[in-house]
Design a protein around this motif. Sequence first.
Motif: not given
Length: 351
Positions: A48-54, A58-68
């Motif tokens: 699920x890569x995207x060049x956007x900020x973390x 949806x449920x605000x339970x876990x951050x997603x590291x898109x660039x990572x």
Amino acid sequence: MVHRFSRKACTRGFVALGFAASAWGVRGRCQAEAPACRGKIGVIADIQYADVADAWNFHKTHPRRYRGALDAVDKAVDDWLEQGDVGTVVDLGDIIDQVNEKTGTSRVMLARVLACFDRLPRSARICHLVGNHELYNFTPEEMKRLIPGVTGPKGKFYHSFVLAPGWRVVVLNSYDEHCITDRELPPSAEKSFQLLEKHNKNDVRAPRGTVNWAEGLEGLEARFMPFNGAVGGEQLAWLKEQVDLSVSSREKLLVFTHAPLCPDSCVPTTLVWNYDEVLAVLRRGSVAAVFAGHDHAGGYNRDSYGTHHITLPSPLHTTEESLEAHGTVEVYDDHLKLNGRGIIESMALPL
């Protein structure tokens, strides 16, 4: 109850098999004193890569590291190259994130991820599965044109091949039938919406992210979500043929699917709609393991038929301290071994 990966549970697996750590070597290679390794398969899920900020899920339970996520793919390829004998690599779907469709960057982001896989040897078999995020970003024809290895020899999003004598790999399309209409109205859309509306009283036709589709759903009914799908009748018939072939050929099966098939290996909201029908077909044969993604936290269960169900955690869940989220499956006659890296734990899986 979903059994999440834990190092303690994995250690119990090694003890049960009676393996000494020295038999495997530092990097998990097949050693001369160990049983013959029939093949190695690299695995990774939900890049699920995207060049956007973390950002939060949806449920605000876990951050997603898109660039990572791109770093995680690079590290996975580095590991598989270092091992030198990983002949097959399976990306379990959701190669880029849905946000790319909204920003018009789907093809650019896809190219960046595929460039990582392109570093693998030409001799390696690379399989990319269809997940819901592929359907958010591309039409089926675009997928076939842009993603090498997303179809089999007959142009289907499901296929099988012999990994080694006695072992067959089955790649499923868990979105044969779906109602994801971002890029193209699928033939099954209305049928799928009607199925969901029978089980889910929320507005399943509402734009994604505007409604909590899980509200009020309990137990396995929670699988009837618009971001899931089903294995269609034609594919089920094909799967029966593959299972029957494996029985007559005395082959064990390794199954790969984006959405999980076992309720105790994931949260219910990530299950294939008709998981029970798929399992009924698979249980006609000898299924060693089913590998899935979709549930980003991952999970594990061994069902009553002895099949291991492994749901791999997503690279989106990596941290600055642990940048890896991939594994290598070693195949032996009497067991499998998942050599996990980073947030994916290693597991010994007796057969």
